[in-house]
Write a protein that holds these residues in place. Structure first.
Motif, PDB file in Angstrom:
ATOM      1  N   ILE A   1       0.856  -1.192   0.000  1.00  0.00           N
ATOM      2  CA  ILE A   1       0.000   0.000   0.000  1.00  0.00           C
ATOM      3  C   ILE A   1       0.893   1.244   0.000  1.00  0.00           C
ATOM      4  CG2 ILE A   1      -1.944  -1.140   1.135  1.00  0.00           C
ATOM      5  CD1 ILE A   1      -1.068   0.109   3.754  1.00  0.00           C
ATOM      6  N   PRO A   2       0.446   2.321  -0.630  1.00  0.00           N
ATOM      7  CA  PRO A   2       1.278   3.528  -0.704  1.00  0.00           C
ATOM      8  C   PRO A   2       1.617   4.068   0.683  1.00  0.00           C
ATOM      9  CG  PRO A   2      -0.578   3.662  -2.218  1.00  0.00           C
ATOM     10  CD  PRO A   2      -0.827   2.475  -1.350  1.00  0.00           C
ATOM     11  N   VAL A   3       2.821   4.594   0.798  1.00  0.00           N
ATOM     12  CA  VAL A   3       3.240   5.254   2.037  1.00  0.00           C
ATOM     13  C   VAL A   3       2.721   6.682   2.014  1.00  0.00           C
ATOM     14  CG1 VAL A   3       5.223   6.072   3.365  1.00  0.00           C
ATOM     15  CG2 VAL A   3       5.278   3.803   2.292  1.00  0.00           C
ATOM     16  N   VAL A   4       1.943   7.053   3.028  1.00  0.00           N
ATOM     17  CA  VAL A   4       1.320   8.387   3.037  1.00  0.00           C
ATOM     18  C   VAL A   4       2.133   9.404   3.828  1.00  0.00           C
ATOM     19  CG1 VAL A   4      -0.989   7.473   2.685  1.00  0.00           C
ATOM     20  CG2 VAL A   4      -0.142   7.744   5.013  1.00  0.00           C
ATOM     21  N   ASP A   5       3.004   8.937   4.717  1.00  0.00           N
ATOM     22  CA  ASP A   5       3.838   9.857   5.492  1.00  0.00           C
ATOM     23  C   ASP A   5       5.193  10.038   4.815  1.00  0.00           C
ATOM     24  OD1 ASP A   5       1.983  10.190   7.613  1.00  0.00           O
ATOM     25  OD2 ASP A   5       2.596   8.259   8.437  1.00  0.00           O
ATOM     26  N   THR A   6       5.786  11.199   5.018  1.00  0.00           N
ATOM     27  CA  THR A   6       7.154  11.405   4.559  1.00  0.00           C
ATOM     28  C   THR A   6       8.102  10.563   5.411  1.00  0.00           C
ATOM     29  OG1 THR A   6       6.671  13.639   3.808  1.00  0.00           O
ATOM     30  CG2 THR A   6       8.978  13.112   4.251  1.00  0.00           C
ATOM     31  N   VAL A   7       9.025   9.879   4.746  1.00  0.00           N
ATOM     32  CA  VAL A   7       9.951   8.974   5.431  1.00  0.00           C
ATOM     33  C   VAL A   7      11.356   9.567   5.385  1.00  0.00           C
ATOM     34  CG1 VAL A   7      10.966   6.664   5.434  1.00  0.00           C
ATOM     35  CG2 VAL A   7       8.548   6.971   4.874  1.00  0.00           C
TER      36      VAL A   7
ATOM     37  N   VAL B   1      19.102  13.370  10.183  1.00  0.00           N
ATOM     38  CA  VAL B   1      18.530  12.984   8.902  1.00  0.00           C
ATOM     39  C   VAL B   1      19.625  12.896   7.853  1.00  0.00           C
ATOM     40  CG1 VAL B   1      16.978  13.676   7.026  1.00  0.00           C
ATOM     41  CG2 VAL B   1      16.261  13.949   9.417  1.00  0.00           C
ATOM     42  N   VAL B   2      19.666  11.764   7.159  1.00  0.00           N
ATOM     43  CA  VAL B   2      20.645  11.544   6.096  1.00  0.00           C
ATOM     44  C   VAL B   2      20.041  11.847   4.732  1.00  0.00           C
ATOM     45  CG1 VAL B   2      22.107   9.813   4.961  1.00  0.00           C
ATOM     46  CG2 VAL B   2      21.852   9.807   7.461  1.00  0.00           C
ATOM     47  N   SER B   3      18.763  11.392   4.537  1.00  0.00           N
ATOM     48  CA  SER B   3      18.116  11.636   3.251  1.00  0.00           C
ATOM     49  C   SER B   3      16.613  11.484   3.406  1.00  0.00           C
ATOM     50  CB  SER B   3      18.633  10.663   2.175  1.00  0.00           C
ATOM     51  OG  SER B   3      18.309   9.333   2.525  1.00  0.00           O
ATOM     52  N   THR B   4      15.886  11.930   2.366  1.00  0.00           N
ATOM     53  CA  THR B   4      14.433  11.812   2.333  1.00  0.00           C
ATOM     54  C   THR B   4      14.035  11.115   1.031  1.00  0.00           C
ATOM     55  OG1 THR B   4      14.200  13.865   3.583  1.00  0.00           O
ATOM     56  CG2 THR B   4      12.242  13.038   2.451  1.00  0.00           C
ATOM     57  N   PRO B   5      13.692   9.825   1.097  1.00  0.00           N
ATOM     58  CA  PRO B   5      13.294   9.123  -0.122  1.00  0.00           C
ATOM     59  C   PRO B   5      12.003   9.701  -0.689  1.00  0.00           C
ATOM     60  CG  PRO B   5      13.736   7.588   1.685  1.00  0.00           C
ATOM     61  CD  PRO B   5      13.682   8.951   2.278  1.00  0.00           C
ATOM     62  N   ASP B   6      11.856   9.592  -2.012  1.00  0.00           N
ATOM     63  CA  ASP B   6      10.629  10.021  -2.676  1.00  0.00           C
ATOM     64  C   ASP B   6       9.526   9.024  -2.331  1.00  0.00           C
ATOM     65  OD1 ASP B   6       8.577  10.778  -4.321  1.00  0.00           O
ATOM     66  OD2 ASP B   6       9.725  10.695  -6.181  1.00  0.00           O
TER      67      ASP B   6
END
Length: 404
Positions: free
Chosen positions: A145-151, A159-164
């Motif tokens: 199922i789609p991820v709705v929160d920012t990861v 924080v190292v990175s923010t995946p799309d």
């Protein structure tokens, strides 16, 4: 290829132990049975399923095997089953389950027993994605199922990175695999020392193709104390009733408007019976039952869902169609409680098959046999059934509809 399911119920449930008195989550009582039994009932309702392997903690293996035997006597699932001891890691438990599968098994589903809300429709979607119906499939198929929160990717609190998140999905079970490929992946994991959190990751590490199909938001895993209220029935419900009626003409060799099909009633083959004219497999009892179920939902009739003008339903199994109707029932929040059906025919004699039909329908619906009744009668030689020109069936179902 034959499909079996490995039902993983060997975890320790440490995150829940303080809230359950030390009882592992898969053994929590729900609907009068341990939580893992609900998943077993879901898989038993899938027409393509051929067996179950229960994986339990080694310390409770004998106790749970005896409990499964009691549950099977009280509510037979109609499938062969085995029990095996799990290991310290999830992948150890899967490997033990794989070793118990019969040689005839070609595809396997792996499911977490702590996900009791999966539906037969989801199981069928995974099997379709795996290529169970003949099309070229993938080595594995998993629901997501789609991820709705920012990861965020975090290291040491930074924080190292923010995946799309548009490319991210949250993965569920059941996950489906070609058996040979999954076994090979586990053998390589032992050699390489790989430790993963799901079996699809092993296929990925082996460079295999893993397909993703739509999961279900309600297919939640019981993991933390905050999840326990989902096992409590607090919704106010009202009763509902559905009525279904269906007729099929016997083949007489003189007309060919529709193909002649071997008789099946409630998913059970009736040998030495007249053939019936039908676009699908002509199971008059399941057709009446499906109309009754749709009557509960206010969803029309089976002609709306499965028109006889559509070649996709040519000789399709009514058991497969029933899975679709039951998914519609689930979407409305209706919980089925009782089914009463009557077969009307001069021939064949239904008595020798009545009990088998009753148990099979109960299995398909996920009900105890005592909640399903099958009757048979003639019309004393009157009408088209009395003249042995055809067969008809009626069904009445009752359920409870949840109110928001």
């Amino acid at each position: 290829m034959m499909v079996w399911t490995i039902l993983l119920a060997a975890g320790q449930g440490t995150r829940l132990s303080a809230s359950t008195g030390g009882l592992a989550k898969q053994f929590l009582e729900w609907k009068g049975a341990p939580l893992y039994w609900e998943s077993a009932r879901v898989f038993a309702r899938c027409a393509r399923m051929r067996g179950l392997v229960f994986v339990f903690p080694e310390a409770s293996l004998e106790t749970e095997r005896e409990r499964v035997e009691r549950l099977m006597r009280a509510c037979p699932l109609g499938l062969p089953w085995k029990t095996v001891a799990g290991g310290s890691l999830r992948q150890d438990s899967v490997r033990q389950g794989l070793a118990a599968l019969p040689e005839s098994c070609g595809k396997v589903l792996v499911h977490d027993a702590a996900r009791p809300f999966a539906s037969p429709a989801l199981v069928n979607r995974v099997l379709d994605g795996l290529g169970e119906r003949g099309e070229e499939g993938a080595a594995a198929c998993i629901p997501g199922i789609p991820v709705v929160d920012t990861v965020k990717v975090v290291d040491a609190g930074v924080v190292v990175s923010t995946p799309d998140r548009r490319r991210l999905v949250a993965v569920q079970t059941p996950q489906g695999f070609g058996l040979d490929r999954l076994r090979a992946a586990h053998e390589r994991a032992e050699r390489e020392g790989w430790v993963v959190t799901d079996d699809a990751a092993l296929l990925e590490l082996c460079g295999e193709r893993v397909r993703v199909v739509d999961g279900e938001p309600g297919n939640i895993k019981i993991t933390t104390p905050e999840d326990l209220p989902m096992l409590r029935d607090t919704v106010r419900k009202t009763p509902c009733v559905g009525y279904g009626y269906d007729v099929h003409k016997y083949a007489d060799g003189k007309e060919a408007k529709q193909p002649a099909r071997p008789m099946r009633l409630g998913g059970v083959a009736i040998p030495d019976a007249p053939e019936v004219l039908a676009h699908s497999d002509g199971d008059v009892l399941l057709h009446a039952l499906m109309d009754a179920l749709l009557g509960c939902t206010g969803g029309g009739d089976i002609g709306t869902f499965f028109p006889d003008s559509d070649p996709a339903f040519d000789n399709v199994s009514s058991v497969v169609l029933l899975d679709t109707v039951l998914d519609e029932l689930r979407k409305t929040g209706i919980v089925l409680s009782h089914v009463d059906m009557t077969i009307i025919a001069q021939i064949p004699k239904i008595g020798p098959y009545r009990e088998t039909i009753r148990k099979n329908v109960a299995r398909l619906l996920g009900l105890e046999p005592g909640a399903v009744n099958v009757k048979a009668t003639t019309e004393e030689g009157l009408g088209f059934t009395g003249e042995r020109l055809g067969i008809k069936a009626v069904a009445v179902v009752t359920g409870m509809r949840g109110e928001s």
